[in-house]
Scaffold this motif. Sequence first.
Motif, PDB file in Angstrom:
ATOM      1  N   SER A  97       0.824  -1.212   0.000  1.00 31.96           N
ATOM      2  CA  SER A  97       0.000   0.000   0.000  1.00 31.96           C
ATOM      3  C   SER A  97       0.854   1.256   0.000  1.00 31.96           C
ATOM      4  O   SER A  97       0.460   2.285  -0.569  1.00 31.96           O
ATOM      5  N   ALA A  98       2.019   1.197   0.630  1.00 34.31           N
ATOM      6  CA  ALA A  98       2.910   2.364   0.643  1.00 34.31           C
ATOM      7  C   ALA A  98       3.383   2.685  -0.769  1.00 34.31           C
ATOM      8  O   ALA A  98       3.389   3.846  -1.191  1.00 34.31           O
ATOM      9  N   ILE A  99       3.756   1.674  -1.518  1.00 35.09           N
ATOM     10  CA  ILE A  99       4.258   1.875  -2.883  1.00 35.09           C
ATOM     11  C   ILE A  99       3.138   2.324  -3.819  1.00 35.09           C
ATOM     12  O   ILE A  99       3.271   3.313  -4.542  1.00 35.09           O
ATOM     13  N   ILE A 100       2.014   1.605  -3.775  1.00 35.81           N
ATOM     14  CA  ILE A 100       0.901   1.935  -4.665  1.00 35.81           C
ATOM     15  C   ILE A 100       0.306   3.301  -4.307  1.00 35.81           C
ATOM     16  O   ILE A 100      -0.039   4.100  -5.185  1.00 35.81           O
ATOM     17  N   GLY A 101       0.185   3.572  -3.008  1.00 36.43           N
ATOM     18  CA  GLY A 101      -0.352   4.854  -2.571  1.00 36.43           C
ATOM     19  C   GLY A 101       0.516   6.017  -3.028  1.00 36.43           C
ATOM     20  O   GLY A 101       0.010   7.054  -3.466  1.00 36.43           O
ATOM     21  N   PHE A 102       1.842   5.863  -2.945  1.00 37.50           N
ATOM     22  CA  PHE A 102       2.763   6.925  -3.359  1.00 37.50           C
ATOM     23  C   PHE A 102       2.665   7.175  -4.862  1.00 37.50           C
ATOM     24  O   PHE A 102       2.705   8.324  -5.320  1.00 37.50           O
ATOM     25  N   LEU A 103       2.522   6.098  -5.639  1.00 38.15           N
ATOM     26  CA  LEU A 103       2.508   6.227  -7.101  1.00 38.15           C
ATOM     27  C   LEU A 103       1.184   6.755  -7.641  1.00 38.15           C
ATOM     28  O   LEU A 103       1.159   7.459  -8.654  1.00 38.15           O
ATOM     29  N   PHE A 104       0.085   6.433  -6.952  1.00 35.24           N
ATOM     30  CA  PHE A 104      -1.234   6.743  -7.522  1.00 35.24           C
ATOM     31  C   PHE A 104      -2.092   7.626  -6.607  1.00 35.24           C
ATOM     32  O   PHE A 104      -3.308   7.571  -6.671  1.00 35.24           O
ATOM     33  N   ILE A 105      -1.453   8.460  -5.782  1.00 39.63           N
ATOM     34  CA  ILE A 105      -2.187   9.255  -4.797  1.00 39.63           C
ATOM     35  C   ILE A 105      -3.218  10.174  -5.458  1.00 39.63           C
ATOM     36  O   ILE A 105      -4.339  10.341  -4.959  1.00 39.63           O
ATOM     37  N   LYS A 106      -2.892  10.780  -6.606  1.00 39.59           N
ATOM     38  CA  LYS A 106      -3.819  11.711  -7.255  1.00 39.59           C
ATOM     39  C   LYS A 106      -5.059  10.979  -7.768  1.00 39.59           C
ATOM     40  O   LYS A 106      -6.185  11.476  -7.643  1.00 39.59           O
ATOM     41  N   ILE A 107      -4.849   9.812  -8.343  1.00 43.24           N
ATOM     42  CA  ILE A 107      -5.988   9.024  -8.835  1.00 43.24           C
ATOM     43  C   ILE A 107      -6.860   8.595  -7.666  1.00 43.24           C
ATOM     44  O   ILE A 107      -8.098   8.640  -7.734  1.00 43.24           O
ATOM     45  N   ILE A 108      -6.230   8.185  -6.583  1.00 46.19           N
ATOM     46  CA  ILE A 108      -6.969   7.736  -5.393  1.00 46.19           C
ATOM     47  C   ILE A 108      -7.818   8.874  -4.841  1.00 46.19           C
ATOM     48  O   ILE A 108      -8.998   8.689  -4.518  1.00 46.19           O
ATOM     49  N   LYS A 109      -7.240  10.079  -4.729  1.00 41.04           N
ATOM     50  CA  LYS A 109      -7.983  11.221  -4.187  1.00 41.04           C
ATOM     51  C   LYS A 109      -9.165  11.598  -5.072  1.00 41.04           C
ATOM     52  O   LYS A 109     -10.171  12.115  -4.598  1.00 41.04           O
ATOM     53  N   SER A 110      -9.059  11.329  -6.377  1.00 41.57           N
ATOM     54  CA  SER A 110     -10.156  11.662  -7.289  1.00 41.57           C
ATOM     55  C   SER A 110     -11.373  10.777  -7.052  1.00 41.57           C
ATOM     56  O   SER A 110     -12.472  11.089  -7.521  1.00 41.57           O
ATOM     57  N   LEU A 111     -11.189   9.666  -6.331  1.00 43.57           N
ATOM     58  CA  LEU A 111     -12.289   8.743  -6.053  1.00 43.57           C
ATOM     59  C   LEU A 111     -13.039   9.101  -4.777  1.00 43.57           C
ATOM     60  O   LEU A 111     -14.007   8.416  -4.417  1.00 43.57           O
ATOM     61  N   PHE A 112     -12.612  10.148  -4.081  1.00 43.25           N
ATOM     62  CA  PHE A 112     -13.229  10.530  -2.817  1.00 43.25           C
ATOM     63  C   PHE A 112     -14.587  11.192  -3.071  1.00 43.25           C
ATOM     64  O   PHE A 112     -14.783  12.385  -2.863  1.00 43.25           O
ATOM     65  N   GLU A 113     -15.541  10.408  -3.539  1.00 46.07           N
ATOM     66  CA  GLU A 113     -16.875  10.886  -3.858  1.00 46.07           C
ATOM     67  C   GLU A 113     -17.921   9.948  -3.256  1.00 46.07           C
ATOM     68  O   GLU A 113     -17.699   8.733  -3.182  1.00 46.07           O
TER      69      GLU A 113
END
Length: 277
Positions: A97-113
């Motif tokens: 999760s640390a690696i994936i979270g660091f690489l895709f943080i912007k995409i993840i934040k876009s799902l906060f709906e």
Amino acid sequence: MSDSMLQLVKAFFLGVVEGITEFLPISSTGHLIVVGKWIEFTSTEGKAFEVVIQLGSILAVMWIFRQRLYKLVGGTLSRDPAELAFMRNLIIAFLPSAIIGFLFIKIIKSLFEPSTVAVTLVLGGLIMLWVERSRPDGRQPGPDVTASTLEEISWKQALIVGFAQCLAMIPGTSRSGSTIIGGMLAGIERKTATEFSFFLAMPTMLAAAGYDMYKNASVISSADMIAIAVGFLSAFISALLIVRAVLAFISNHTYRVFGWYRIVLGLIVGLWLYRLG
């Protein structure tokens, strides 16, 4: 009541929601997003509020498990084999999760709906019911449980839990739910999977909150910081009260009730969003 005071009351309420839901398999972030929209809480830039106030919950669980943490740190420094294995497993489970979270943080934040939350609540609930039906006594379909204590967890089981935690980056999935169910499917006894999930939450959420504070430090206002502090404190207090209750509950019950709760809540949120148009 002034607008600023009303904002702090809302932040306090959301902190309570966070503290209660963080260690239940019902998604604390999902609840924060949905409840925040419902009470019209204006979140911080970059959604930092939802992540940073989780520090309150994490510090609460660290306080509750402080004796076990002392044992873990002391045993690791003294090179105790059991504690070294436990520390190794936490690191292994943390890394995906640390690696994936660091690489895709912007995409993840876009799902906060809220719409994302509605879907993942229902899907997660269905998966939870399926797993509990397959393992009514906490055992894996087929082979018996291979890990009944934290020390018995293997590195392979820890890695499975780590990849399961990656699913929780999607709001509404639930970090605790993903890691607990992932652990159970890997052959870890239900209560032990829950305890491992609690320990894994410590480095995971400390890293996530620290990263969010660092990235958003320049755009978080003093009013945002006050709101975060209020939410942090209320999350800490409410988490202190809920964690022991969770451990006591799962000692004698399955997670079915939370599966049904997720499904019902997801359908309600979906209907609410549909009515909003």
